[in-house]
Design a protein around this motif. Sequence first.
Motif, PDB file in Angstrom:
ATOM      1  N   ILE A 124       0.883  -1.154   0.000  1.00 42.26           N
ATOM      2  CA  ILE A 124       0.000   0.000   0.000  1.00 42.26           C
ATOM      3  C   ILE A 124       0.926   1.211   0.000  1.00 42.26           C
ATOM      4  O   ILE A 124       1.667   1.425   0.959  1.00 42.26           O
ATOM      5  N   VAL A 125       0.920   1.989  -1.084  1.00 42.26           N
ATOM      6  CA  VAL A 125       1.857   3.099  -1.234  1.00 42.26           C
ATOM      7  C   VAL A 125       1.095   4.418  -1.172  1.00 42.26           C
ATOM      8  O   VAL A 125       0.084   4.590  -1.854  1.00 42.26           O
ATOM      9  N   ILE A 126       1.617   5.321  -0.351  1.00 40.07           N
ATOM     10  CA  ILE A 126       1.040   6.657  -0.252  1.00 40.07           C
ATOM     11  C   ILE A 126       2.031   7.617  -0.902  1.00 40.07           C
ATOM     12  O   ILE A 126       3.186   7.708  -0.487  1.00 40.07           O
ATOM     13  N   LYS A 127       1.570   8.284  -1.963  1.00 42.50           N
ATOM     14  CA  LYS A 127       2.426   9.266  -2.634  1.00 42.50           C
ATOM     15  C   LYS A 127       1.565  10.425  -3.097  1.00 42.50           C
ATOM     16  O   LYS A 127       0.372  10.262  -3.345  1.00 42.50           O
ATOM     17  N   SER A 128       2.191  11.571  -3.228  1.00 45.40           N
ATOM     18  CA  SER A 128       1.450  12.769  -3.620  1.00 45.40           C
ATOM     19  C   SER A 128       1.004  12.666  -5.070  1.00 45.40           C
ATOM     20  O   SER A 128       1.564  11.898  -5.859  1.00 45.40           O
ATOM     21  N   ARG A 129       0.026  13.466  -5.417  1.00 48.22           N
ATOM     22  CA  ARG A 129      -0.469  13.510  -6.791  1.00 48.22           C
ATOM     23  C   ARG A 129       0.670  13.917  -7.734  1.00 48.22           C
ATOM     24  O   ARG A 129       0.816  13.376  -8.815  1.00 48.22           O
ATOM     25  N   ARG A 130       1.500  14.868  -7.306  1.00 45.97           N
ATOM     26  CA  ARG A 130       2.621  15.320  -8.120  1.00 45.97           C
ATOM     27  C   ARG A 130       3.584  14.172  -8.397  1.00 45.97           C
ATOM     28  O   ARG A 130       3.990  13.960  -9.533  1.00 45.97           O
ATOM     29  N   GLU A 131       3.917  13.383  -7.379  1.00 48.25           N
ATOM     30  CA  GLU A 131       4.816  12.233  -7.559  1.00 48.25           C
ATOM     31  C   GLU A 131       4.205  11.193  -8.493  1.00 48.25           C
ATOM     32  O   GLU A 131       4.890  10.627  -9.350  1.00 48.25           O
ATOM     33  N   PHE A 132       2.917  10.953  -8.323  1.00 51.51           N
ATOM     34  CA  PHE A 132       2.226   9.995  -9.180  1.00 51.51           C
ATOM     35  C   PHE A 132       2.254  10.464 -10.638  1.00 51.51           C
ATOM     36  O   PHE A 132       2.557   9.698 -11.544  1.00 51.51           O
ATOM     37  N   ASP A 133       1.942  11.758 -10.854  1.00 51.79           N
ATOM     38  CA  ASP A 133       1.936  12.311 -12.211  1.00 51.79           C
ATOM     39  C   ASP A 133       3.327  12.257 -12.845  1.00 51.79           C
ATOM     40  O   ASP A 133       3.464  11.916 -14.024  1.00 51.79           O
ATOM     41  N   GLU A 134       4.364  12.583 -12.079  1.00 54.63           N
ATOM     42  CA  GLU A 134       5.734  12.541 -12.597  1.00 54.63           C
ATOM     43  C   GLU A 134       6.124  11.119 -12.996  1.00 54.63           C
ATOM     44  O   GLU A 134       6.723  10.899 -14.047  1.00 54.63           O
ATOM     45  N   GLU A 135       5.769  10.163 -12.173  1.00 56.04           N
ATOM     46  CA  GLU A 135       6.076   8.769 -12.484  1.00 56.04           C
ATOM     47  C   GLU A 135       5.324   8.322 -13.735  1.00 56.04           C
ATOM     48  O   GLU A 135       5.886   7.642 -14.601  1.00 56.04           O
ATOM     49  N   PHE A 136       4.075   8.735 -13.850  1.00 50.70           N
ATOM     50  CA  PHE A 136       3.267   8.379 -15.020  1.00 50.70           C
ATOM     51  C   PHE A 136       3.883   8.948 -16.296  1.00 50.70           C
ATOM     52  O   PHE A 136       4.006   8.252 -17.309  1.00 50.70           O
ATOM     53  N   LEU A 137       4.297  10.223 -16.254  1.00 47.01           N
ATOM     54  CA  LEU A 137       4.913  10.848 -17.428  1.00 47.01           C
ATOM     55  C   LEU A 137       6.230  10.169 -17.788  1.00 47.01           C
ATOM     56  O   LEU A 137       6.534   9.969 -18.970  1.00 47.01           O
ATOM     57  N   ASP A 138       7.009   9.804 -16.792  1.00 40.70           N
ATOM     58  CA  ASP A 138       8.278   9.113 -17.040  1.00 40.70           C
ATOM     59  C   ASP A 138       8.027   7.770 -17.730  1.00 40.70           C
ATOM     60  O   ASP A 138       8.709   7.428 -18.697  1.00 40.70           O
ATOM     61  N   ILE A 139       7.045   7.044 -17.263  1.00 45.03           N
ATOM     62  CA  ILE A 139       6.705   5.751 -17.871  1.00 45.03           C
ATOM     63  C   ILE A 139       6.249   5.955 -19.311  1.00 45.03           C
ATOM     64  O   ILE A 139       6.648   5.216 -20.214  1.00 45.03           O
ATOM     65  N   ALA A 140       5.404   6.970 -19.549  1.00 42.48           N
ATOM     66  CA  ALA A 140       4.907   7.239 -20.901  1.00 42.48           C
ATOM     67  C   ALA A 140       6.074   7.554 -21.846  1.00 42.48           C
ATOM     68  O   ALA A 140       6.117   7.057 -22.978  1.00 42.48           O
ATOM     69  N   LYS A 141       7.026   8.362 -21.395  1.00 39.11           N
ATOM     70  CA  LYS A 141       8.191   8.705 -22.220  1.00 39.11           C
ATOM     71  C   LYS A 141       9.028   7.469 -22.532  1.00 39.11           C
ATOM     72  O   LYS A 141       9.493   7.287 -23.650  1.00 39.11           O
ATOM     73  N   ARG A 142       9.223   6.625 -21.534  1.00 40.55           N
ATOM     74  CA  ARG A 142      10.018   5.412 -21.737  1.00 40.55           C
ATOM     75  C   ARG A 142       9.330   4.461 -22.718  1.00 40.55           C
ATOM     76  O   ARG A 142       9.980   3.844 -23.558  1.00 40.55           O
ATOM     77  N   LEU A 143       8.015   4.359 -22.625  1.00 44.75           N
ATOM     78  CA  LEU A 143       7.269   3.518 -23.555  1.00 44.75           C
ATOM     79  C   LEU A 143       7.354   4.068 -24.981  1.00 44.75           C
ATOM     80  O   LEU A 143       7.475   3.307 -25.934  1.00 44.75           O
ATOM     81  N   GLU A 144       7.290   5.400 -25.117  1.00 43.06           N
ATOM     82  CA  GLU A 144       7.426   6.033 -26.431  1.00 43.06           C
ATOM     83  C   GLU A 144       8.770   5.709 -27.082  1.00 43.06           C
ATOM     84  O   GLU A 144       8.869   5.558 -28.290  1.00 43.06           O
ATOM     85  N   ARG A 145       9.813   5.619 -26.260  1.00 45.35           N
ATOM     86  CA  ARG A 145      11.153   5.309 -26.761  1.00 45.35           C
ATOM     87  C   ARG A 145      11.317   3.814 -27.032  1.00 45.35           C
ATOM     88  O   ARG A 145      12.368   3.377 -27.478  1.00 45.35           O
ATOM     89  N   GLY A 146      10.284   3.035 -26.718  1.00 45.29           N
ATOM     90  CA  GLY A 146      10.339   1.603 -26.974  1.00 45.29           C
ATOM     91  C   GLY A 146      10.975   0.803 -25.848  1.00 45.29           C
ATOM     92  O   GLY A 146      11.259  -0.385 -26.015  1.00 45.29           O
ATOM     93  N   GLU A 147      11.186   1.422 -24.727  1.00 41.87           N
ATOM     94  CA  GLU A 147      11.779   0.722 -23.581  1.00 41.87           C
ATOM     95  C   GLU A 147      10.725  -0.163 -22.919  1.00 41.87           C
ATOM     96  O   GLU A 147       9.535   0.133 -22.945  1.00 41.87           O
TER      97      GLU A 147
END
Length: 122
Positions: free
Chosen positions: A6-29
């Motif tokens: 059960i992880v508690i993280k701020s909305r900002r941290e969640f959004d940053e992680e989501f954007l990082d994942i999206a960028k990595r997926l775009e690069r084919g990682e």
Amino acid sequence: MKIKKIVIKSRREFDEEFLDIAKRLERGEKVKPSKGEFFESLEAVRSFLTDKRLELWRVIRDQEPESLTALARLVKRDYKDVHQDVAILVEVGLVEYKKPKGSKTRAVKPVSVVDQLEFKVA
């Protein structure tokens, strides 16, 4: 031993992680998805995991009741309330329903899918 995070993280941290994942997926990682349930605050966790729901989860895990009716009897609570709370435990991924072997009724057995909860504040 199965542990549910059960992880508690701020909305900002969640959004940053989501954007990082999206960028990595775009690069084919390849991206390994985060495991656990994510909440924005301790209050949000407590709205899902109330004391009564945690008690139900522990009884399901430790005493393995054969049905929701048996569970309601064990905790001395109304069946309808137990049914609603277990449905939330299923939604959060702590419990699942199994059909008892040889059962000819619609009864289902609540089964804990984790042995332990682990809380992490990010």
